[in-house]
Design a protein around this motif. Structure first.
Motif, short mmCIF file in Angstrom:
data_model
loop_
_atom_site.label_atom_id
_atom_site.label_comp_id
_atom_site.label_asym_id
_atom_site.label_seq_id
_atom_site.Cartn_x
_atom_site.Cartn_y
_atom_site.Cartn_z
N LEU A 72 -41.66 -24.88 112.08
CA LEU A 72 -42.35 -24.46 110.86
C LEU A 72 -41.46 -23.64 109.92
O LEU A 72 -41.70 -23.57 108.72
N SER A 73 -40.44 -23.03 110.50
CA SER A 73 -39.64 -22.09 109.72
C SER A 73 -38.71 -22.73 108.70
O SER A 73 -38.29 -22.07 107.75
N PHE A 74 -38.38 -23.99 108.95
CA PHE A 74 -37.36 -24.61 108.09
C PHE A 74 -37.85 -25.84 107.36
O PHE A 74 -38.61 -26.64 107.91
N ARG A 75 -37.32 -25.99 106.15
CA ARG A 75 -37.48 -27.27 105.47
C ARG A 75 -36.42 -28.22 106.02
O ARG A 75 -36.65 -29.39 106.21
N ASN A 76 -35.26 -27.66 106.23
CA ASN A 76 -34.17 -28.42 106.83
C ASN A 76 -33.34 -27.45 107.65
O ASN A 76 -32.56 -26.66 107.10
N ARG A 77 -33.52 -27.53 108.96
CA ARG A 77 -32.88 -26.51 109.79
C ARG A 77 -31.37 -26.64 109.80
O ARG A 77 -30.65 -25.63 109.78
N SER A 78 -30.87 -27.86 109.86
CA SER A 78 -29.41 -28.01 109.93
C SER A 78 -28.75 -27.51 108.64
O SER A 78 -27.63 -26.99 108.67
N LEU A 79 -29.48 -27.61 107.54
CA LEU A 79 -28.93 -27.07 106.29
C LEU A 79 -29.29 -25.58 106.11
O LEU A 79 -28.90 -24.95 105.14
N GLY A 80 -30.05 -25.09 107.07
CA GLY A 80 -30.45 -23.68 107.01
C GLY A 80 -31.46 -23.39 105.90
O GLY A 80 -31.57 -22.26 105.43
N LEU A 81 -32.21 -24.42 105.49
CA LEU A 81 -33.19 -24.22 104.41
C LEU A 81 -34.51 -23.71 104.98
O LEU A 81 -35.26 -24.46 105.61
N VAL A 82 -34.76 -22.45 104.73
CA VAL A 82 -35.98 -21.81 105.26
C VAL A 82 -37.17 -22.24 104.40
O VAL A 82 -37.06 -22.36 103.18
N ASP A 83 -38.29 -22.46 105.04
CA ASP A 83 -39.50 -22.89 104.32
C ASP A 83 -40.29 -21.67 103.83
O ASP A 83 -41.11 -21.10 104.56
N THR A 84 -40.02 -21.30 102.61
CA THR A 84 -40.68 -20.10 102.07
C THR A 84 -42.14 -20.36 101.68
O THR A 84 -42.84 -19.45 101.27
N SER A 85 -42.57 -21.62 101.81
CA SER A 85 -43.98 -21.88 101.52
C SER A 85 -44.84 -21.59 102.76
O SER A 85 -46.06 -21.52 102.65
N ARG A 93 -43.11 -16.23 104.15
CA ARG A 93 -43.22 -15.68 102.80
C ARG A 93 -43.70 -14.23 102.78
O ARG A 93 -43.24 -13.42 101.96
N ILE A 94 -44.61 -13.90 103.65
CA ILE A 94 -45.16 -12.53 103.64
C ILE A 94 -44.05 -11.50 103.82
O ILE A 94 -44.08 -10.42 103.24
N GLY A 95 -43.04 -11.83 104.60
CA GLY A 95 -41.97 -10.87 104.88
C GLY A 95 -40.97 -10.70 103.75
O GLY A 95 -40.05 -9.88 103.86
N MET A 96 -41.15 -11.44 102.66
CA MET A 96 -40.27 -11.25 101.50
C MET A 96 -40.84 -10.09 100.68
O MET A 96 -41.32 -10.25 99.55
N TYR A 97 -40.77 -8.92 101.27
CA TYR A 97 -41.47 -7.76 100.72
C TYR A 97 -41.06 -7.45 99.28
O TYR A 97 -41.89 -7.07 98.45
N ALA A 98 -39.77 -7.61 99.01
CA ALA A 98 -39.28 -7.26 97.66
C ALA A 98 -39.98 -8.10 96.59
O ALA A 98 -40.25 -7.61 95.50
N VAL A 99 -40.29 -9.33 96.95
CA VAL A 99 -40.95 -10.23 95.99
C VAL A 99 -42.37 -9.75 95.73
O VAL A 99 -42.79 -9.60 94.59
N HIS A 100 -43.10 -9.50 96.79
CA HIS A 100 -44.50 -9.09 96.63
C HIS A 100 -44.60 -7.73 95.92
O HIS A 100 -45.50 -7.50 95.11
#
Ligand SMILES: Nc1ncnc2c1ncn2[C@@H]1O[C@H](COP(=O)(O)OS(=O)(=O)O)[C@@H](OP(=O)(O)O)[C@H]1O
Length: 372
Positions: free
Chosen positions: A236-249, A254-261
């Motif tokens: 669930l964490s990645f859009r593409n794990r091998s590319l290291g693309l984290v799924d921020t959706s 997303r909740i842990g991106m405190y600076a954004v919220h």
């Protein structure tokens, strides 16, 4: 020992909380989960939050001045071009009144001379798996604090019910007491800052923050305990794990991106009106963290080391006694679960992902939480 249970205020006319509402509110921000949504069913499911309210205070202090001001602004007023609070029309009882005075025409009852359910100096606190329940249960031991035990979810999914509904949930307080409520999902609810501001610009806010990687795993562990069939955390964490693309959706991420919220909140509230509790220190030094919370709320440091003991079985600090019982109490079973084992490489990738957000967050709040 009794365990403190966590309840959610029913959100539908039938008085039933929607399935899974504890995990993901029905009206989340930053994408929405289906009612009863889960991280498996909808990666964009909303998170959970915590919040607190405060009653007016009689003490001649800065906080009293604050409460006075809140009293006069408790009536819905659109600000920043925001939406007005939905309330019943013309409610003179709470339009404004002097601190400590019942509304004109009041004969007691709900508006008894020394008691009120006025929503005044709300001090919401959020965290979403950060330790919000612990803060709420600890702070309510204070004689100057009254807390709503359930999560009303007013500023996210129950807003249409109106301020009267919200106020009716509040415990009665003496003029000298603060009323506290927690709904963790407010933190990630886009509309919440504006709505709270419209209720009272003097609202004090408490945020419980925790290492976002641990927080995400905690969130996932909770969902997994209810829905064992969900995909893996790694998946669930990645859009593409091998590319290291984290799924921020995915909300757990997303909740842990405190600076954004936080940015949304800073559009309405100054930093001085927001207090950040370290979820880590809350466990290692509950008295120290609660001391700072009491200072922030402008109440005497009553909750100290003497109130806590470390429960070896639970593995967490517990209260020697609560506001309602002289027996020791730990938080419930849903607090302090054994986390799911996660691939260390994934943890490393997520640490890298969160690093810039964490640094931005530290810079913004002027506090280093040392999550690196
Ligand atoms: N004293 C004490 N006892 C038990 N648990 C404690 C305590 N202090 C902090 N914590 C941490 O609180 C975490 C749950 O956070 P929340 O209460 O904010 O969760 S929720 O968003 O309301 O579901 C919970 O997360 P997990 O350990 O992942 O279950 C705990 O680590």
């Amino acid at each position: 020992q009794d365990e403190l249970s966590e309840q959610v205020v029913p959100t539908n006319p039938a008085g039933r909380a929607p399935t899974g509402s504890r995990l993901h509110p029905a009206l989340p921000v930053h994408g929405s989960a289906p009612p009863g949504g889960s991280m498996a069913g909808g990666k964009r499911g909303g998170g959970r939050g915590m919040r607190v309210h405060a009653g007016e205070r009689a003490a001649p202090s800065a906080s009293r001045a604050l409460a006075r001001h809140v009293m006069s602004t408790a009536r819905p007023r659109p600000r920043h071009g925001g939406e007005p609070l939905r309330t019943r029309p013309a409610a003179p009882q709470w339009r404004s009144r002097p601190v400590g005075q019942p509304p004109a025409g009041s004969t007691g009852g709900r508006w008894g001379p020394a008691r009120t359910r006025e929503v005044q100096d709300a001090a919401p606190g959020w965290g979403i798996k950060g330790g919000t329940r612990a803060v709420l249960e600890f702070i309510r031991v204070h004689p100057d604090v009254r807390a709503l035990g359930t999560e009303p979810h007013f500023f996210d999914r129950n807003y249409d019910r109106g301020l009267e509904w919200y106020r009716s949930l509040m415990p009665r307080t003496l003029d000298s007491q603060i009323t506290v409520e927690k709904t963790p999902s407010y933190f990630v609810t886009k509309e919440a800052p504006r709505r709270i501001f419209n209720m009272s610009r003097d609202t004090k806010l408490i945020v419980v923050v925790r290492n976002p990687v641990t927080r995400a795993i905690s969130d996932y562990t909770q969902t997994l305990s209810k829905k064992p069939d969900i995909p893996t955390f790694e998946g669930l964490s990645f859009r593409n794990r091998s590319l290291g693309l984290v799924d921020t959706s995915w909300n757990a991420i997303r909740i842990g991106m405190y600076a954004v919220h936080l940015q949304s909140w800073l559009q309405y509230f100054p930093l001085s009106q927001i207090h950040f509790v370290s979820g880590e220190k809350l466990i290692t030094d509950p008295a120290g963290e609660m001391g700072k919370v009491q200072d922030f709320l402008g109440i005497k440091r009553v909750i100290t080391d003497k109130h806590f003991y470390f429960n070896k079985t639970k593995g967490f600090p517990c209260l020697k006694k609560t506001e309602s019982s002289s027996l020791p109490r730990c938080l419930g079973k849903s607090k302090g679960r054994t986390h799911v084992q996660i691939d260390p490489e994934v943890i490393e990738q997520l640490r890298d992902f969160y690093r810039p957000y964490n640094i931005k967050f530290y810079e913004t709040v002027g506090q280093d939480f040392r999550w690196e």
